[in-house]
Design a protein around this motif. Structure first.
Motif, PDB file in Angstrom:
ATOM      1  N   ARG A  76       7.129  43.390  15.834  1.00  0.00           N
ATOM      2  CA  ARG A  76       5.974  42.568  16.189  1.00  0.00           C
ATOM      3  C   ARG A  76       4.867  42.783  15.161  1.00  0.00           C
ATOM      4  O   ARG A  76       4.721  43.866  14.591  1.00  0.00           O
ATOM      5  CB  ARG A  76       5.455  42.944  17.574  1.00  0.00           C
ATOM      6  CG  ARG A  76       6.393  42.627  18.713  1.00  0.00           C
ATOM      7  CD  ARG A  76       5.698  42.901  20.041  1.00  0.00           C
ATOM      8  NE  ARG A  76       5.182  44.262  20.108  1.00  0.00           N
ATOM      9  CZ  ARG A  76       4.237  44.677  20.944  1.00  0.00           C
ATOM     10  NH1 ARG A  76       3.665  43.816  21.774  1.00  0.00           N
ATOM     11  NH2 ARG A  76       3.848  45.931  20.963  1.00  0.00           N
ATOM     12  N   LEU A  77       4.080  41.752  14.953  1.00  0.00           N
ATOM     13  CA  LEU A  77       2.979  41.837  14.000  1.00  0.00           C
ATOM     14  C   LEU A  77       2.052  43.000  14.326  1.00  0.00           C
ATOM     15  O   LEU A  77       1.653  43.762  13.439  1.00  0.00           O
ATOM     16  CB  LEU A  77       2.194  40.527  13.981  1.00  0.00           C
ATOM     17  CG  LEU A  77       0.932  40.512  13.120  1.00  0.00           C
ATOM     18  CD1 LEU A  77       1.283  40.655  11.642  1.00  0.00           C
ATOM     19  CD2 LEU A  77       0.141  39.229  13.349  1.00  0.00           C
ATOM     20  N   VAL A  78       1.708  43.174  15.600  1.00  0.00           N
ATOM     21  CA  VAL A  78       0.777  44.232  15.982  1.00  0.00           C
ATOM     22  C   VAL A  78       1.331  45.596  15.613  1.00  0.00           C
ATOM     23  O   VAL A  78       0.595  46.488  15.173  1.00  0.00           O
ATOM     24  CB  VAL A  78       0.441  44.133  17.492  1.00  0.00           C
ATOM     25  CG1 VAL A  78       1.668  44.366  18.358  1.00  0.00           C
ATOM     26  CG2 VAL A  78      -0.676  45.101  17.852  1.00  0.00           C
ATOM     27  N   ASP A  79       2.635  45.782  15.767  1.00  0.00           N
ATOM     28  CA  ASP A  79       3.247  47.065  15.401  1.00  0.00           C
ATOM     29  C   ASP A  79       3.322  47.219  13.886  1.00  0.00           C
ATOM     30  O   ASP A  79       3.125  48.314  13.351  1.00  0.00           O
ATOM     31  CB  ASP A  79       4.643  47.175  16.011  1.00  0.00           C
ATOM     32  CG  ASP A  79       4.612  47.136  17.534  1.00  0.00           C
ATOM     33  OD1 ASP A  79       3.631  47.666  18.112  1.00  0.00           O
ATOM     34  OD2 ASP A  79       5.538  46.580  18.143  1.00  0.00           O
ATOM     35  N   GLY A  80       3.606  46.115  13.192  1.00  0.00           N
ATOM     36  CA  GLY A  80       3.674  46.171  11.736  1.00  0.00           C
ATOM     37  C   GLY A  80       2.335  46.500  11.116  1.00  0.00           C
ATOM     38  O   GLY A  80       2.253  47.291  10.164  1.00  0.00           O
ATOM     39  N   LEU A  81       1.253  45.943  11.657  1.00  0.00           N
ATOM     40  CA  LEU A  81      -0.071  46.210  11.102  1.00  0.00           C
ATOM     41  C   LEU A  81      -0.508  47.647  11.361  1.00  0.00           C
ATOM     42  O   LEU A  81      -1.300  48.208  10.596  1.00  0.00           O
ATOM     43  CB  LEU A  81      -1.101  45.234  11.682  1.00  0.00           C
ATOM     44  CG  LEU A  81      -0.959  43.774  11.240  1.00  0.00           C
ATOM     45  CD1 LEU A  81      -2.089  42.933  11.811  1.00  0.00           C
ATOM     46  CD2 LEU A  81      -0.918  43.652   9.727  1.00  0.00           C
ATOM     47  N   ALA A  82       0.018  48.256  12.417  1.00  0.00           N
ATOM     48  CA  ALA A  82      -0.317  49.652  12.689  1.00  0.00           C
ATOM     49  C   ALA A  82       0.162  50.567  11.567  1.00  0.00           C
ATOM     50  O   ALA A  82      -0.393  51.648  11.355  1.00  0.00           O
ATOM     51  CB  ALA A  82       0.291  50.088  14.022  1.00  0.00           C
ATOM     52  N   ALA A  83       1.211  50.114  10.833  1.00  0.00           N
ATOM     53  CA  ALA A  83       1.724  50.896   9.706  1.00  0.00           C
ATOM     54  C   ALA A  83       0.949  50.628   8.414  1.00  0.00           C
ATOM     55  O   ALA A  83       1.279  51.199   7.374  1.00  0.00           O
ATOM     56  CB  ALA A  83       3.208  50.591   9.503  1.00  0.00           C
ATOM     57  N   ARG A  84      -0.045  49.767   8.472  1.00  0.00           N
ATOM     58  CA  ARG A  84      -0.935  49.449   7.353  1.00  0.00           C
ATOM     59  C   ARG A  84      -0.168  49.037   6.087  1.00  0.00           C
ATOM     60  O   ARG A  84      -0.281  49.688   5.035  1.00  0.00           O
ATOM     61  CB  ARG A  84      -1.857  50.633   7.051  1.00  0.00           C
ATOM     62  CG  ARG A  84      -2.819  50.943   8.187  1.00  0.00           C
ATOM     63  CD  ARG A  84      -3.741  52.116   7.858  1.00  0.00           C
ATOM     64  NE  ARG A  84      -4.548  51.839   6.680  1.00  0.00           N
ATOM     65  CZ  ARG A  84      -5.680  51.139   6.694  1.00  0.00           C
ATOM     66  NH1 ARG A  84      -6.121  50.620   7.817  1.00  0.00           N
ATOM     67  NH2 ARG A  84      -6.359  50.947   5.576  1.00  0.00           N
TER      68      ARG A  84
END
Length: 249
Positions: free
Chosen positions: A90-98
């Motif tokens: 998910r995008l939200v999880d991917g962005l958490a990895a910066r």
């Protein structure tokens, strides 16, 4: 941001040949095969045997259910397989990895273009490729074929719309650039920070109005010889490897 969807974890392939090819590829983790309850005979047996050889479970469902799950009423041939996509999230999880660099696909509806962009961006080391569930060609056998199989392993970020993705990227502090043939500034002269997101617009309409309001910078690819523009997959390749030239992979 919408919730988890099975399409955030799997690439679903459908049709007898794509399913058999997925089962034959030992590099792929096939979660399950779903076979229409009216599928019988040699073709069904071949799929069941291939799944059995990999210890992949086979579920039966109505022919209508298979069509709904495949999202393709004409080419599913009564069978689909869910292939685990290890870098899809998910995008939200991917962005958490910066991720440093993110591509956003906006209104790109030709499967061949989506597949080629996934292949090119993955080869260039792009860390996130947003493929929304609405408005962009789904990751299906045509996309997989165009990507030469890279779609199974690409760093795909899933969300509902490209506008949702752009709003989330802006909120996360990413400047948002778009390729636009009318932009005065050349891609090769523009200041492009290491951490940024880039929008690739659709084949005919370009960047949508909903997404354009989030864009903070525009750049063009210089054209000569009376050529108006490049195919979006070709433009993506120019962009991705210009970023490699500047920043490395």
């Amino acid at each position: 941001m919408d919730g988890q969807s099975p399409k955030d974890r799997f690439v679903t392939v459908f049709g007898r040949k794509p399913v058999l090819e997925a089962l034959a590829d030992r590099r792929l983790d096939v979660d399950k095969v779903i076979l229409a309850d009216n599928a019988r005979g040699g073709a069904a047996k071949e799929i069941i045997d291939a799944a059995g050889a990999r210890s992949v479970r086979v579920e039966r469902a109505s022919a209508h259910r298979v069509k709904v799950l495949a999202g393709n009423g004409k080419q599913d041939q009564g069978v689909l397989a869910d292939v685990v996509a290890p870098r899809m999230r998910r995008l939200v999880d991917g962005l958490a990895a910066r991720p440093a660099t993110v591509l956003v696909l906006d209104g790109i509806t030709t499967p061949a273009n989506v597949g080629m962009i996934l292949r090119t961006a993955t080869a260039a080391g792009i860390e996130g490729i947003v493929v929304p569930r609405r408005g962009v060609a789904g990751i299906d056998p045509l996309v997989v074929k165009a990507s030469a199989g890279v779609a199974f392993h690409a760093p795909v970020l899933r969300c509902y719309t490209a506008e949702e993705a752009c709003a989330a990227l802006r909120d996360a502090g990413y400047p948002l650039y778009a390729l636009d043939g009318a932009a005065r500034q050349s891609l090769f002269d523009a200041t492009l920070p290491r951490r940024a997101a880039y929008v690739l617009g659709g084949e005919t309409a370009g960047v949508s109005p909903e997404v354009r309001k989030h864009v903070t910078g525009l750049a063009s690819i210089p054209m000569a010889g009376g050529v108006e523009s490049l195919n979006v997959a070709s433009a993506a390749a120019v962009l991705c490897f210009e970023l490699v030239r500047r920043h490395g992979q």
